[in-house]
Design a protein around this motif. Structure first.
Motif, PDB file in Angstrom:
ATOM      1  N   SER A  12       1.748  -7.487  -5.100  1.00 49.60           N
ATOM      2  CA  SER A  12       0.735  -7.373  -4.778  1.00 49.60           C
ATOM      3  C   SER A  12       0.746  -8.692  -3.453  1.00 49.60           C
ATOM      4  N   GLY A  35      -1.587   2.691  -2.295  1.00 51.35           N
ATOM      5  CA  GLY A  35      -2.312   1.989  -3.647  1.00 51.35           C
ATOM      6  C   GLY A  35      -3.987   2.566  -3.145  1.00 51.35           C
ATOM      7  N   TYR A  38      -4.373   5.379  -5.677  1.00 52.09           N
ATOM      8  CA  TYR A  38      -4.154   4.421  -7.312  1.00 52.09           C
ATOM      9  C   TYR A  38      -5.926   3.678  -7.071  1.00 52.09           C
ATOM     10  N   SER A 100      -4.334  -1.358 -12.223  1.00 51.61           N
ATOM     11  CA  SER A 100      -2.933  -1.707 -12.981  1.00 51.61           C
ATOM     12  C   SER A 100      -2.849  -0.743 -14.147  1.00 51.61           C
ATOM     13  N   SER A 103      -2.723   2.768 -13.154  1.00 60.61           N
ATOM     14  CA  SER A 103      -1.716   2.992 -12.455  1.00 60.61           C
ATOM     15  C   SER A 103      -0.506   3.063 -13.423  1.00 60.61           C
ATOM     16  N   ILE A 132       8.063   3.334  -3.705  1.00 56.28           N
ATOM     17  CA  ILE A 132       8.301   4.168  -2.691  1.00 56.28           C
ATOM     18  C   ILE A 132       9.787   4.461  -3.014  1.00 56.28           C
TER      19      ILE A 132
HETATM   20  O1  C5P Z   1      -1.034  -1.912  -2.723  1.00 66.60           O
HETATM   21  P1  C5P Z   1      -2.210  -1.977  -3.810  1.00 66.60           P
HETATM   22  O2  C5P Z   1      -2.223  -3.483  -3.996  1.00 66.60           O
HETATM   23  O3  C5P Z   1      -3.734  -1.823  -3.180  1.00 66.60           O
HETATM   24  O4  C5P Z   1      -2.145  -1.481  -5.269  1.00 66.60           O
HETATM   25  C1  C5P Z   1      -3.302  -0.900  -6.352  1.00 66.60           C
HETATM   26  C2  C5P Z   1      -2.710  -0.896  -7.235  1.00 66.60           C
HETATM   27  O5  C5P Z   1      -2.562   0.514  -7.477  1.00 66.60           O
HETATM   28  C3  C5P Z   1      -0.914  -1.385  -7.782  1.00 66.60           C
HETATM   29  O6  C5P Z   1      -1.496  -3.214  -9.001  1.00 66.60           O
HETATM   30  C4  C5P Z   1      -0.671  -1.195  -8.544  1.00 66.60           C
HETATM   31  O7  C5P Z   1      -1.065  -0.901  -9.943  1.00 66.60           O
HETATM   32  C5  C5P Z   1      -0.551   0.479  -8.267  1.00 66.60           C
HETATM   33  N1  C5P Z   1       0.720   1.290  -7.374  1.00 66.60           N
HETATM   34  C6  C5P Z   1       1.003   1.733  -8.248  1.00 66.60           C
HETATM   35  N2  C5P Z   1       2.254   1.944  -7.405  1.00 66.60           N
HETATM   36  C7  C5P Z   1       2.012   2.553  -6.019  1.00 66.60           C
HETATM   37  C8  C5P Z   1       0.943   1.716  -5.369  1.00 66.60           C
HETATM   38  C9  C5P Z   1       0.396   1.255  -6.019  1.00 66.60           C
HETATM   39  O8  C5P Z   1       1.534   1.897  -9.274  1.00 66.60           O
HETATM   40  N3  C5P Z   1       3.376   3.195  -4.918  1.00 66.60           N
END
Ligand code: C5P
Length: 223
Positions: A12, A35, A38, A100, A103, A132
């Protein structure tokens, strides 16, 4: 010219989104911030008082969630939830604190991963997230795993939120990053791990321009 898939994963607040955005502009590819997807789903659950402990209610609500990206006047790729621009709302701490937990729920991941795979089915895309290179596009031509020290990440995030006018302390942010990293790396469904063939970049001591250039150089080797 070959149009490749670029997967940028990592911890993060280590600059994945800003790097991915710049690289996508340079190559003329679309950029998808997974992100934000989510976070958008999390906002929906919070707005509708659905708890992450109630997986049946979470799964039932998924049919009501439409997430889209549209160019804003500022030429950024803003995220929309059911037709409403929620770009700034999803960056707030109350969403960061819960994302999280939602997600980690398999049904949420299955839905969003399928949408991400559809968006990138023809290649020529830059996507950033946590899974990804491992799950969404395991055959991506270029995979980057970005990391930076916890202190550097908390300071960058703090600056970003203060600039947006959110009144939040450095220690609160550091704690949120610790928790999210822990949850994201330890969940059963597609945890955050470096893909074997990903290039590891620790940008703690790098400038933003240096890390963008390095990523562009790596992309050019595949094109
Ligand atoms: O990238 P960002 O910090 O905005 O993502 C927020 C949350 O989304 C992450 O902490 C994670 O829990 C979830 N996430 C995920 N898989 C991804 C992108 C984000 O689980 N491909």
């Amino acid at each position: 010219m070959k149009r490749i898939t670029i997967a940028i994963d990592g911890l993060s607040s280590c600059g994945k989104s800003s790097t991915a955005k710049k690289v996508s502009e340079h190559l003329g590819y679309p950029y998808i911030d997974t992100g934000a997807m989510y976070r958008a789903a999390t906002l929906y659950f919070l707005q509708n008082n659905i708890s992450s402990d109630d997986q049946t209610a979470v799964t039932a609500a998924l049919d009501n969630i439409q997430i889209g990206f549209h160019r804003s006047e500022a030429m950024t790729n803003d995220v929309y939830l059911n037709g409403v621009n929620i770009e700034s709302e999803i960056r707030k701490m109350y969403v960061s604190e819960k994302v999280s937990l939602f997600s980690a729920i398999p049904a949420v991941r299955h839905l969003l991963v399928a949408q991400q795979q559809k968006m990138g089915e023809n290649g020529g895309i830059v996507m950033d997230g946590r899974d990804i290179g491992t799950v969404v596009f395991p055959k991506a031509e270029l995979k980057i795993y970005l990391t930076a020290s916890p202190e550097v990440r908390a300071q960058r995030r703090h600056l970003e939120l203060v600039e947006k006018g959110e009144n939040v302390g450095l220690e609160e942010i550091a704690e949120n990053l610790r928790l999210r990293d822990f949850n994201d790396m330890n969940r059963a469904e597609s945890p955050l791990i470096k893909a074997e063939d990903a290039v590891l970049i620790d940008n703690s001591e790098m400038t933003f321009d240096e890390q963008v250039q390095l990523t562009i150089d790596l992309a050019n080797q595949q094109i």
